[in-house]
Design an enzyme around this catalytic site. Sequence first.
Site, PDB file in Angstrom:
ATOM      1  N   GLU A  73      88.264 -32.442 -45.520  1.00 34.45           N
ATOM      2  CA  GLU A  73      88.016 -33.456 -44.488  1.00 34.45           C
ATOM      3  C   GLU A  73      88.826 -33.217 -43.222  1.00 34.45           C
ATOM      4  OE1 GLU A  73      87.954 -35.511 -48.555  1.00 34.45           O
ATOM      5  OE2 GLU A  73      89.290 -34.177 -47.447  1.00 34.45           O
ATOM      6  N   ASP A 129      87.187  -2.526 -17.289  1.00 31.95           N
ATOM      7  CA  ASP A 129      87.134  -1.479 -16.280  1.00 31.95           C
ATOM      8  C   ASP A 129      88.528  -0.880 -16.192  1.00 31.95           C
ATOM      9  OD1 ASP A 129      86.424   0.196 -14.258  1.00 31.95           O
ATOM     10  OD2 ASP A 129      85.686  -1.363 -12.906  1.00 31.95           O
ATOM     11  N   ASP A 178      86.968  -8.942 -13.170  1.00 26.06           N
ATOM     12  CA  ASP A 178      87.440  -9.800 -12.091  1.00 26.06           C
ATOM     13  C   ASP A 178      86.505  -9.849 -10.895  1.00 26.06           C
ATOM     14  OD1 ASP A 178      87.776  -7.266 -11.138  1.00 26.06           O
ATOM     15  OD2 ASP A 178      89.891  -7.470 -10.618  1.00 26.06           O
ATOM     16  N   ASP A 197      81.006  -8.115 -12.729  1.00 32.11           N
ATOM     17  CA  ASP A 197      81.399  -8.299 -14.129  1.00 32.11           C
ATOM     18  C   ASP A 197      80.799  -9.555 -14.748  1.00 32.11           C
ATOM     19  OD1 ASP A 197      83.074  -6.021 -14.223  1.00 32.11           O
ATOM     20  OD2 ASP A 197      84.647  -7.123 -13.174  1.00 32.11           O
ATOM     21  N   ASN A 240      90.469 -28.073 -58.831  1.00 30.79           N
ATOM     22  CA  ASN A 240      90.474 -29.449 -59.321  1.00 30.79           C
ATOM     23  C   ASN A 240      89.075 -29.905 -59.719  1.00 30.79           C
ATOM     24  OD1 ASN A 240      93.217 -29.748 -58.961  1.00 30.79           O
ATOM     25  ND2 ASN A 240      93.028 -30.577 -56.888  1.00 30.79           N
ATOM     26  N   ASN A 281      93.166 -37.123 -53.145  1.00 30.19           N
ATOM     27  CA  ASN A 281      92.611 -36.345 -52.043  1.00 30.19           C
ATOM     28  C   ASN A 281      93.214 -36.774 -50.702  1.00 30.19           C
ATOM     29  OD1 ASN A 281      90.762 -34.195 -51.641  1.00 30.19           O
ATOM     30  ND2 ASN A 281      89.342 -35.588 -50.623  1.00 30.19           N
ATOM     31  N   ASP A 314      95.258 -34.497 -48.107  1.00 30.92           N
ATOM     32  CA  ASP A 314      94.815 -34.409 -46.711  1.00 30.92           C
ATOM     33  C   ASP A 314      95.975 -34.626 -45.752  1.00 30.92           C
ATOM     34  OD1 ASP A 314      92.226 -33.871 -47.418  1.00 30.92           O
ATOM     35  OD2 ASP A 314      91.539 -35.950 -47.240  1.00 30.92           O
TER      36      ASP A 314
END
Length: 928
Positions: A337, A380, A655, A659, A723, A748, A752
């Site tokens: 979760e 480059d 840059d 590009d 589990n 649980n 968590d």
Amino acid sequence: MSSVPESSSAAGSGHLAAAPASVTPFPGAGTGSAAGSGGNLTATAPASGAGPTALQTLRALDSGPRGLLEAEAEIRLGRTGENVLPARRPVPWPRRFLRSLRDPFTSVLLGLGLVSALVSAWGTACVILTLVAVSCVLRSAEEHRADRSTAALRELVATTATVVRRASDDAPPLEREVPVADLVPGDVIRLRPGDLVPADVLLLRTDGLTVHQSALTGESAPVVKQALDVPDPALSGAGPFAQPQWCFQGSSVTSGSGTAVIVATGGETRFAAAQEGRAGQRGASAFDRSVQGISWTLIRFMLLTPPLVLMANAALRGRGLETLPFAVAVAVGLTPEMLPVIVTTTLARGAARLARTSGVIVKRLPALHDLGAVDVLCLDKTGTLTEDRPVVAGATDGADRSDPDVLRWAAVSALWTLQLAELPAADALDEAVLDAADACGPPAAGQVDPEAYEGVAVLPFDPVRRVATAVVRRPGRLGVHTLVTKGAVEAVLDRCAMDGEERDRLLALADRKAGTGLRLLAVARADRVARAGAYTPADERGLTFLGLVALRDVPAPSAADALGVLARRGVSVKVLTGDHPGTAARVCADLGLHPAGRPGPGDVVTAELVDTLSDAELVRVADRATVFARCTPEHKARIVSALRTGGHTTGFLGDGVNDLPALHAADVGICPRNAVDVAREAADVVLAEKDLTAIDRAVLAGRRSSGNIATYLRITLSSNLGNVIAMLTAGLMLPFLPMLPAQVLVQNLCFDAAQLAFAFDRPAASVLRRPTALRPRDFLRFITGFGLLNAAADLATFGVLALALHNASGDGGEAAFHAGWFTENLLTQALVMILLRTGRSAVERRAGGPLRAAAAGLAAVGVALPLTPLGPLLGMSALPPLYYLLLGSVLGLYAVGLTAARRRYERRHLPGAAPDQVTERRGERAGR
């Protein structure tokens, strides 16, 4: 050159009484309101027609060539709103919360909670829905913090525009940079190469302007734009994008310059209309693809678990729907979760730390993970592998004889290109030519004197033409203009008046010189009858070839070391350049990018070869080759896409305007902070400087973040799976449920909470040595193997419980069993958090301070909770001391088995023996 006269009566004073009520220029997707002092002014796109003149548009917007008053601009900004796309506006908290429910795991949990409520299992439903609410709140809060942090980081690289405004009616117009968000209809702006077009604009004045508008039209070639005093009726039916006087938001300036008036901003632009319904969407990143592969495999198992548990209990134990809450709780037990929360927190913290320590700005949070997964970096060579300023090595004529006049003619072109082209930054080649010409000293009698010429016009360099031309005149030579052109050898020769044999000879000469590692500029000139009209690329014909200027690249001092570090980290570098193959190969060989330190025939691929390859063939070639020469922007994008198709996670460092396609094609687009606006806006990551060392720091930060996420997934999923297997087995063996639904869910929830520590862990140095890729198959093998080991420890606890509780019976025995297994589960999960944390050495594993504290807290809760007043409320009772002694033996054996299995896994799946710890610690310190 075309323009609106400065004496136009639409002077932008804000006091025009005779302005028409409306005008119908092209750009507005809807209705853009530009409120002046005289009332509401609108700009609406017609379906057809040539559109209004520039003067009519200026009057309708209550503006003029001298720009708006500062006070008027502020008033309009308050009325029209900021010039931002709707998708960039802040997301309201309720929408952010509801959007969190779309996460696959959260959606499944919500469905399981509703099923529990339908069968009146209110306790199970309440706990599940609480988990959903907590997860959504935490995720929404972290996303909000991440968005605020990202917005603050964006301000450091916020795109600006050059606007012309005045302080008062009598004050002269002044140019200044303002954030794009502050632009309003009626503002007059300047456009220069590399600029993004910040809004929909009408051109008032142009000089060789070309723009890329592929984001709107899909066409890859730049389009010529020019100001028109009167729209061309012949283009009235061609649509707005074909009109040369209009430029639209989402376009970028390729070459030339211009002055324009803004007619639509924000959500009223055509770009906003084109993005409507898909704003903010982006192709799945490498991280998204990996997590989705793992998630959906687990979700399928989760959805199958409840019916399997129900059917097995009905067949073997005769139980009916009363086991549904337990089945739902088992499915919930498999769910990570906290995954959305931990991912968001980890990436946000990593991005903030990277900006604070290295000046590297991550604009898109998942890009930080993708940086950690990058195994191929494309770039480059200029400014990255070499210094930004090349050095002139010599100048020769067509017979390969030294000729300083060739250099001086090149200096004439360079000087007036820099003076007249209004470039955002001086071109390095032009500066190198001027420096070399100055070093030659004053010209002798009869030689060319660059200072004797005056500039008339310039056609700047662009990646399509691959040449630059300066038009100059010499005082005393009335009626004559001289065109001086320099650029790529093939492009210049194509514009020269010569036969094919001479052209082939000069090309062969250039190839021989380039093969020695030199960069070449061809120089040509022509005299023309002077004229007042604008010069265009069509005038670059019939030139006389003068000679070649040879330049050599100087490798950047830190490049070789940085390449070695990237190679040791598992990142291969590929060079995508427009230079000659020999030039690129020599620089790469000097830096050790080729086997045995010298270029081989399989290492350099030319664009001509790329054009002959199918997509499948290019995937194989791109994987083997190191250097790609003579690349256009489209070649770069295609090569990057081929590498991604071949299974690589790619980064591209660029840059410039050329590009842009490759930045979009890569998993991670990277640019330096001084890149042109359009590249900076398209990039995912912005570096403080264009340096491979900065990229290495960014890669390390990405690996730290993605390493924590990977460790969380491995530990959590293996523990959860163990589990679940144990509970399913125990449910079929025991006459009662092995754990009550509420106990499963509380367990649980405790796990968590402890898992949040993964977001604050510092991963071991071994994580930094290789790309961190989340491969679903590898994950499933890992969690299956260690999950089965965990299940074995759980099942061994059954024997311990049977021995310790042999005298207990009835409800007391069940409550003690539940308490014993609850305690054992949390203790084994705490052990897993410590022992499965990534790291080969004991020193590395001990470094996980947050995890150790969280694991200790989890173990304390597991031991203490059954003994507190909450224990009986959850159906648990106190355990005899014998149980804890026997459980200690089980946990000891489990720890030994877990350690042995982890070492075996590392030997098989983590290549190479553990390095010397001193070297490793040095590498970790260098990574910081």
